[in-house]
Design a protein around this motif. Structure first.
Motif, short mmCIF file in Angstrom:
data_model
loop_
_atom_site.label_atom_id
_atom_site.label_comp_id
_atom_site.label_asym_id
_atom_site.label_seq_id
_atom_site.Cartn_x
_atom_site.Cartn_y
_atom_site.Cartn_z
N ARG A 88 -5.03 0.47 4.97
CA ARG A 88 -3.80 -0.09 4.41
C ARG A 88 -3.71 0.23 2.93
N PRO A 89 -2.49 0.36 2.39
CA PRO A 89 -2.36 0.61 0.96
C PRO A 89 -2.68 -0.63 0.16
N LEU A 90 -3.34 -0.44 -0.98
CA LEU A 90 -3.78 -1.55 -1.82
C LEU A 90 -3.14 -1.45 -3.20
N THR A 91 -2.58 -2.54 -3.67
CA THR A 91 -2.05 -2.62 -5.02
C THR A 91 -3.18 -2.96 -5.99
N PRO A 92 -2.96 -2.84 -7.30
CA PRO A 92 -3.98 -3.28 -8.25
C PRO A 92 -4.37 -4.74 -8.03
N ALA A 93 -3.40 -5.59 -7.65
CA ALA A 93 -3.70 -7.00 -7.38
C ALA A 93 -4.63 -7.14 -6.17
N ASP A 94 -4.42 -6.31 -5.15
CA ASP A 94 -5.31 -6.32 -3.98
C ASP A 94 -6.73 -5.97 -4.38
N ARG A 95 -6.86 -4.97 -5.26
CA ARG A 95 -8.20 -4.53 -5.66
C ARG A 95 -8.88 -5.53 -6.57
N ALA A 96 -8.10 -6.42 -7.18
CA ALA A 96 -8.67 -7.46 -8.03
C ALA A 96 -8.99 -8.72 -7.23
N HIS A 97 -8.62 -8.76 -5.97
CA HIS A 97 -8.82 -9.93 -5.12
C HIS A 97 -10.31 -10.13 -4.80
N ALA A 98 -10.68 -11.37 -4.63
CA ALA A 98 -12.08 -11.69 -4.34
C ALA A 98 -12.57 -11.08 -3.03
N ASP A 99 -11.65 -10.83 -2.09
CA ASP A 99 -12.04 -10.28 -0.79
C ASP A 99 -12.12 -8.75 -0.79
N TYR A 100 -11.82 -8.13 -1.92
CA TYR A 100 -11.90 -6.67 -1.98
C TYR A 100 -13.33 -6.25 -2.24
#
Length: 333
Positions: free
Chosen positions: A256-268
């Motif tokens: 799935r595509p990941l935004t910068p916010a996704d990559r900063a998420h604790a689950d990343y």
């Protein structure tokens, strides 16, 4: 050797499709693949009885030669064709495939080469979707719409285009929804989606000619009603206005595509999982990571390290390409 200026992107990307009778041309699959490979072109081209669909990249002169070849060899004239650029080759290999459909809907009664909705040029799109009686529909899949879409658009939340038929049956009514405007990445899904709605009794069906890509290329950002980034099916992952590379990257587990916010998420977890799949990590991925941890504890390396290293390398390369693109834009202004 390319004659491109040093400041120019190294690769030309061509996205194209055409609905036409290709039944007599499917045997040319091998010849087409050979033509592309001989010119170091990579990407995917799909051939079916109903037409052609492809996205490929290569040196500008190679892509130009391919378009000439398609016009000379196939019923390609008048195809929807869009160009963009990339600083690095966005595809790993070249594939030419013969399939039942160039975009799968599994509705044999639909023939886009004979009847589709009304095309709307990119510069006229804002005026249409600003009308109160227009139902604005995103025909892409959920993960694409989640990265970006038009203001006020309905997301059918489909996992595949085949599910679009169920959405229409459950949520749209030709008596109530008199005007339907739809859009997709490059226009091809809307060709089929609009033809399908017409077959179901919808009378005023519109679709964005050239898709989101044409809109982002044509409409000034200050006038745009687009929100977010547009997912593309190659290693660029996403594009923004001017068809510049976006900030999204891919999760190497769920794709799935990941935004910068996704990559900063604790689950990343780089190279392992992301907020979308953290609770569904496949056993093989978890085991690979366990073996990596054991190897590191012993002070040894593990082949699974390559996945994490690849994810980090992809992100760094993407950031470098975006910075180079900004620098070029600054010099041009």
């Amino acid at each position: 050797m390319s004659n491109l200026p040093v400041s120019s992107p190294a690769f030309k990307v061509a996205a194209f499709y055409k609905f036409a009778d290709f039944s007599g041309f499917l045997s040319r699959k091998a010849d087409l693949a050979q033509f592309c490979c001989a010119r170091a072109i990579r990407g995917t081209i799909i051939l079916a009885e109903e037409g052609i669909n492809g996205t490929v990249a290569g040196r500008p002169e190679a892509i130009d030669a391919l378009v000439d070849h398609l016009n000379e060899t196939f019923p390609f004239q008048g195809a929807e064709l869009k160009y963009s650029t990339a600083d690095a080759m966005p595809f790993l290999r070249m594939k030419v495939r013969v399939k039942q459909e160039i975009v799968t809907l599994r509705a044999p009664e639909v023939r886009p080469s004979e009847r589709v909705g009304t095309y709307v040029e990119a510069q006229d799109w804002n005026a249409l979707i600003g009308q109160d009686d227009v139902v604005l529909l995103d025909t892409r899949n959920d993960y694409e719409a989640g990265l970006g879409t038009f203001e006020g658009a309905i997301d059918p939340r489909t996992a595949s285009f085949v599910e679009f038929k169920d959405f229409v049956e459950k949520h749209l009514d030709p008596e109530r929804d008199r005007k339907v405007a739809m859009f997709c990445t490059g226009g091809i899904r809307c060709e089929k989606a609009s033809a399908y709605l017409l077959s179901k009794g919808f009378e005023e069906v519109f679709h964005l000619k050239g898709g989101i890509l044409k809109y982002l290329e044509t409409v000034p950002e200050a006038e745009s009603r687009w929100q977010g980034e547009c997912f593309v099916f190659d290693e660029r992952v996403s594009v923004v206005h001017g068809l510049r590379e976006g900030a999204a990257t891919l999760c190497r587990a769920c794709r799935r595509p990941l935004t910068p916010a996704d990559r900063a998420h604790a689950d990343y977890r780089e190279g392992i999982c992301c907020p979308h799949c953290a609770g569904e990590v496949r056993q093989g991925v978890a085991e690979r990571q366990r073996q990596i941890a054991l190897a590191r504890a012993r002070g040894a390396s593990h082949m699974g390290d390559a996945a994490v290293a690849q994810a980090r390398e992809d992100l760094e390369r993407k950031q470098a390409r975006r910075e180079a693109s900004r620098n070029r834009a600054g010099k041009q202004t």
